[in-house]
Design a protein around this motif. Structure first.
Motif, PDB file in Angstrom:
ATOM      1  N   SER A 181      54.115 -27.355  45.056  1.00 58.37           N
ATOM      2  CA  SER A 181      52.667 -27.487  44.889  1.00 58.37           C
ATOM      3  C   SER A 181      52.211 -26.921  43.554  1.00 58.37           C
ATOM      4  O   SER A 181      52.795 -25.994  43.024  1.00 58.37           O
ATOM      5  CB  SER A 181      51.932 -26.749  46.008  1.00 58.37           C
ATOM      6  OG  SER A 181      52.150 -27.374  47.233  1.00 58.37           O
ATOM      7  N   ARG A 210      44.586 -29.195  48.086  1.00 60.43           N
ATOM      8  CA  ARG A 210      45.607 -29.123  49.133  1.00 60.43           C
ATOM      9  C   ARG A 210      44.947 -28.802  50.473  1.00 60.43           C
ATOM     10  O   ARG A 210      45.221 -29.457  51.477  1.00 60.43           O
ATOM     11  CB  ARG A 210      46.654 -28.064  48.782  1.00 60.43           C
ATOM     12  CG  ARG A 210      47.795 -27.980  49.752  1.00 60.43           C
ATOM     13  CD  ARG A 210      48.766 -26.853  49.358  1.00 60.43           C
ATOM     14  NE  ARG A 210      49.946 -26.867  50.162  1.00 60.43           N
ATOM     15  CZ  ARG A 210      50.008 -26.469  51.421  1.00 60.43           C
ATOM     16  NH1 ARG A 210      48.921 -26.019  52.026  1.00 60.43           N
ATOM     17  NH2 ARG A 210      51.138 -26.516  52.086  1.00 60.43           N
ATOM     18  N   GLN A 224      44.902 -34.764  56.527  1.00 59.43           N
ATOM     19  CA  GLN A 224      45.302 -36.138  56.192  1.00 59.43           C
ATOM     20  C   GLN A 224      46.808 -36.203  55.929  1.00 59.43           C
ATOM     21  O   GLN A 224      47.476 -37.148  56.343  1.00 59.43           O
ATOM     22  CB  GLN A 224      44.537 -36.631  54.972  1.00 59.43           C
ATOM     23  CG  GLN A 224      43.078 -36.894  55.221  1.00 59.43           C
ATOM     24  CD  GLN A 224      42.372 -37.335  53.949  1.00 59.43           C
ATOM     25  OE1 GLN A 224      42.897 -38.131  53.179  1.00 59.43           O
ATOM     26  NE2 GLN A 224      41.172 -36.799  53.725  1.00 59.43           N
ATOM     27  N   HIS A 225      47.320 -35.204  55.218  1.00 62.57           N
ATOM     28  CA  HIS A 225      48.753 -35.128  54.927  1.00 62.57           C
ATOM     29  C   HIS A 225      49.553 -35.049  56.229  1.00 62.57           C
ATOM     30  O   HIS A 225      50.523 -35.791  56.421  1.00 62.57           O
ATOM     31  CB  HIS A 225      49.020 -33.905  54.038  1.00 62.57           C
ATOM     32  CG  HIS A 225      50.442 -33.498  53.936  1.00 62.57           C
ATOM     33  ND1 HIS A 225      51.376 -34.212  53.211  1.00 62.57           N
ATOM     34  CD2 HIS A 225      51.092 -32.430  54.448  1.00 62.57           C
ATOM     35  CE1 HIS A 225      52.546 -33.608  53.288  1.00 62.57           C
ATOM     36  NE2 HIS A 225      52.407 -32.524  54.040  1.00 62.57           N
ATOM     37  N   LYS A 226      49.141 -34.173  57.142  1.00 62.93           N
ATOM     38  CA  LYS A 226      49.842 -34.037  58.424  1.00 62.93           C
ATOM     39  C   LYS A 226      49.782 -35.331  59.222  1.00 62.93           C
ATOM     40  O   LYS A 226      50.784 -35.757  59.800  1.00 62.93           O
ATOM     41  CB  LYS A 226      49.230 -32.896  59.238  1.00 62.93           C
ATOM     42  CG  LYS A 226      49.562 -31.526  58.727  1.00 62.93           C
ATOM     43  CD  LYS A 226      48.890 -30.483  59.616  1.00 62.93           C
ATOM     44  CE  LYS A 226      49.145 -29.080  59.159  1.00 62.93           C
ATOM     45  NZ  LYS A 226      48.483 -28.091  60.060  1.00 62.93           N
ATOM     46  N   TYR A 281      49.507 -38.301  58.085  1.00 65.31           N
ATOM     47  CA  TYR A 281      50.381 -39.271  57.425  1.00 65.31           C
ATOM     48  C   TYR A 281      51.834 -39.062  57.854  1.00 65.31           C
ATOM     49  O   TYR A 281      52.549 -40.018  58.165  1.00 65.31           O
ATOM     50  CB  TYR A 281      50.244 -39.144  55.908  1.00 65.31           C
ATOM     51  CG  TYR A 281      50.997 -40.202  55.144  1.00 65.31           C
ATOM     52  CD1 TYR A 281      50.514 -41.498  55.063  1.00 65.31           C
ATOM     53  CD2 TYR A 281      52.190 -39.903  54.496  1.00 65.31           C
ATOM     54  CE1 TYR A 281      51.198 -42.485  54.363  1.00 65.31           C
ATOM     55  CE2 TYR A 281      52.889 -40.871  53.795  1.00 65.31           C
ATOM     56  CZ  TYR A 281      52.389 -42.165  53.741  1.00 65.31           C
ATOM     57  OH  TYR A 281      53.073 -43.131  53.053  1.00 65.31           O
ATOM     58  N   ASP A 299      51.786 -40.610  50.490  1.00 63.76           N
ATOM     59  CA  ASP A 299      51.356 -39.322  51.048  1.00 63.76           C
ATOM     60  C   ASP A 299      50.086 -38.860  50.317  1.00 63.76           C
ATOM     61  O   ASP A 299      50.049 -38.861  49.086  1.00 63.76           O
ATOM     62  CB  ASP A 299      52.483 -38.305  50.854  1.00 63.76           C
ATOM     63  CG  ASP A 299      52.207 -36.954  51.489  1.00 63.76           C
ATOM     64  OD1 ASP A 299      51.037 -36.545  51.606  1.00 63.76           O
ATOM     65  OD2 ASP A 299      53.190 -36.288  51.836  1.00 63.76           O
ATOM     66  N   PRO A 300      49.057 -38.467  51.055  1.00 65.13           N
ATOM     67  CA  PRO A 300      47.821 -38.003  50.401  1.00 65.13           C
ATOM     68  C   PRO A 300      48.043 -36.876  49.388  1.00 65.13           C
ATOM     69  O   PRO A 300      47.364 -36.842  48.362  1.00 65.13           O
ATOM     70  CB  PRO A 300      46.950 -37.528  51.572  1.00 65.13           C
ATOM     71  CG  PRO A 300      47.418 -38.356  52.724  1.00 65.13           C
ATOM     72  CD  PRO A 300      48.899 -38.520  52.510  1.00 65.13           C
ATOM     73  N   PHE A 301      48.980 -35.978  49.641  1.00 60.83           N
ATOM     74  CA  PHE A 301      49.273 -34.915  48.682  1.00 60.83           C
ATOM     75  C   PHE A 301      49.837 -35.483  47.382  1.00 60.83           C
ATOM     76  O   PHE A 301      49.496 -35.039  46.293  1.00 60.83           O
ATOM     77  CB  PHE A 301      50.272 -33.907  49.264  1.00 60.83           C
ATOM     78  CG  PHE A 301      49.676 -32.854  50.155  1.00 60.83           C
ATOM     79  CD1 PHE A 301      48.332 -32.853  50.514  1.00 60.83           C
ATOM     80  CD2 PHE A 301      50.477 -31.840  50.653  1.00 60.83           C
ATOM     81  CE1 PHE A 301      47.801 -31.864  51.344  1.00 60.83           C
ATOM     82  CE2 PHE A 301      49.953 -30.842  51.464  1.00 60.83           C
ATOM     83  CZ  PHE A 301      48.624 -30.851  51.817  1.00 60.83           C
TER      84      PHE A 301
END
Length: 98
Positions: free
Chosen positions: A9, A17, A23-25, A27, A71-73
């Motif tokens: 990161s 973050r 959203q990341h989770k 995904y 992935d959103p991240f």
């Protein structure tokens, strides 16, 4: 094929973050690929980026690269670096379950 994504990161993107974490989770949980393990490292030292690993079983490296890019991240640049590579595990208690 077993693939690994090792991501670091960007400490300057901590707010982004936090904003995108759910959203990341979602995904990852909704992935069309078979994720074997995924998760962050322990909290990093001050000023250093946290790391996260995803280990997946996919047909091709390109399939995983496409998944990772969505992935959103990754899309938001939360990661300072993202390395994706094929992994060939040869020893360990989990080997027979792969």
């Amino acid at each position: 094929m077993i693939v690994v994504r090792y991501a670091v990161s960007d400490p300057g993107k901590a707010a982004e973050r936090s904003r995108l974490l759910e959203q990341h989770k979602a995904y990852l949980y909704g992935a069309a690929i078979r994720i074997l393990l995924s998760g962050p490292s322990a909290p990093p030292a001050e000023g250093k980026g946290s790391t996260a690993v995803v280990i997946a079983d996919v047909e091709t490296l390109a399939e995983f690269e496409t998944f990772s890019a969505g992935d959103p991240f990754v899309r938001a640049g939360v990661y300072r670096s993202v390395d994706v590579f094929e992994w060939r595990p040869s020893f360990g208690l989990l080997l027979d379950s792969l």
